[in-house]
Scaffold this active site. Structure first.
Site, mmCIF file in Angstrom:
data_model
loop_
_atom_site.group_PDB
_atom_site.id
_atom_site.type_symbol
_atom_site.label_atom_id
_atom_site.label_comp_id
_atom_site.label_asym_id
_atom_site.label_seq_id
_atom_site.Cartn_x
_atom_site.Cartn_y
_atom_site.Cartn_z
ATOM 1 C CG ASP A 8 22.060 60.173 36.865
ATOM 2 O OD1 ASP A 8 22.483 61.359 36.927
ATOM 3 O OD2 ASP A 8 21.857 59.491 37.885
ATOM 4 C CG HIS A 9 17.466 61.546 35.951
ATOM 5 N ND1 HIS A 9 17.624 60.179 35.791
ATOM 6 C CD2 HIS A 9 17.116 61.742 37.240
ATOM 7 C CE1 HIS A 9 17.358 59.578 36.932
ATOM 8 N NE2 HIS A 9 17.047 60.506 37.836
ATOM 9 C CB CYS A 65 25.247 59.748 38.700
ATOM 10 S SG CYS A 65 26.232 58.962 39.981
ATOM 11 C CB THR A 67 27.016 60.288 44.887
ATOM 12 O OG1 THR A 67 26.867 59.004 44.265
ATOM 13 C CG2 THR A 67 25.842 60.595 45.798
ATOM 14 N N GLY A 70 27.543 55.629 41.877
ATOM 15 C CA GLY A 70 26.851 54.592 41.127
ATOM 16 C C GLY A 70 27.329 54.459 39.698
ATOM 17 C CG HIS A 98 50.115 57.725 42.303
ATOM 18 N ND1 HIS A 98 50.365 57.728 43.653
ATOM 19 C CD2 HIS A 98 50.949 58.644 41.774
ATOM 20 C CE1 HIS A 98 51.323 58.606 43.926
ATOM 21 N NE2 HIS A 98 51.688 59.185 42.803
ATOM 22 C CG ASN A 99 45.212 54.920 41.276
ATOM 23 O OD1 ASN A 99 44.880 55.949 41.846
ATOM 24 N ND2 ASN A 99 45.805 53.933 41.904
ATOM 25 N NE ARG A 132 55.911 54.478 44.559
ATOM 26 C CZ ARG A 132 56.247 55.742 44.349
ATOM 27 N NH1 ARG A 132 57.259 56.023 43.542
ATOM 28 N NH2 ARG A 132 55.591 56.725 44.939
ATOM 29 C CG HIS A 133 52.785 54.967 40.566
ATOM 30 N ND1 HIS A 133 52.388 54.976 41.887
ATOM 31 C CD2 HIS A 133 53.736 55.923 40.462
ATOM 32 C CE1 HIS A 133 53.061 55.906 42.547
ATOM 33 N NE2 HIS A 133 53.887 56.488 41.700
#
Length: 150
Positions: A8-9, A65, A67, A70, A98-99, A132-133
């Site tokens: 974003d801006h 963005c 943070t 969002g 892992h993810n 396992r992941h």
């Protein structure tokens, strides 16, 4: 690898720096983000990058963005997307290993450009470990499927 950038801006300057950084490392980069002086809503840009991954136009994404929260929430609404907000390299590596995260998100008001570069290096330098992941990622996918059925 083809990487899509969305922002974003609040994060245009950081986006431009990180896009150039990855391009210098040999990544093919696609800019879906806001341009300087353009005011945009972060959900629009998060969705654009997430959908580009789902269509196979890009392999992974970088979202920015204020943070990182969002824009990652918006991207995570797209089925098949696993966007992780990271403010340090360890979590970025774990998100990949892992993810099997396909998007890394950061906050331009949280991390500086040098830290952001180390976060990108950790994320793009890691590979999904499977095992396992993979079982746990499959459980996440099941939850997604349960709630995406109309």
């Amino acid at each position: 690898m083809k990487v899509g950038f969305g922002c974003d801006h609040a994060a245009v300057e950081l986006k431009d720096q990180l896009l150039a950084y990855l391009a210098e490392k040999g990544y093919e980069c696609v800019d879906y983000g806001a341009a300087a002086g353009e005011k945009v809503d972060y959900p629009v840009k998060g969705q654009a990058v997430a959908e580009a991954i789902c269509r196979g136009e890009i392999d992974k994404g970088v979202l920015l963005c204020g943070t990182g929260i969002g824009i990652s929430l918006a991207a995570n609404k797209v089925p098949g997307i696993r966007a992780a907000v990271c403010s340090e390299p360890y979590s970025a590596r774990m998100a990949a290993e892992h993810n099997n995260a396909n998007i890394i998100a950061m906050g331009a008001r949280v991390v500086g450009s040098e830290l952001a570069k180390t976060i990108l290096d950790a994320f793009f330098g890691a590979e999904f470990l499977g095992g396992r992941h993979a079982d746990r990622v499959a459980l996440i996918t099941k939850i997604e499927e349960k709630y995406s059925k109309s």
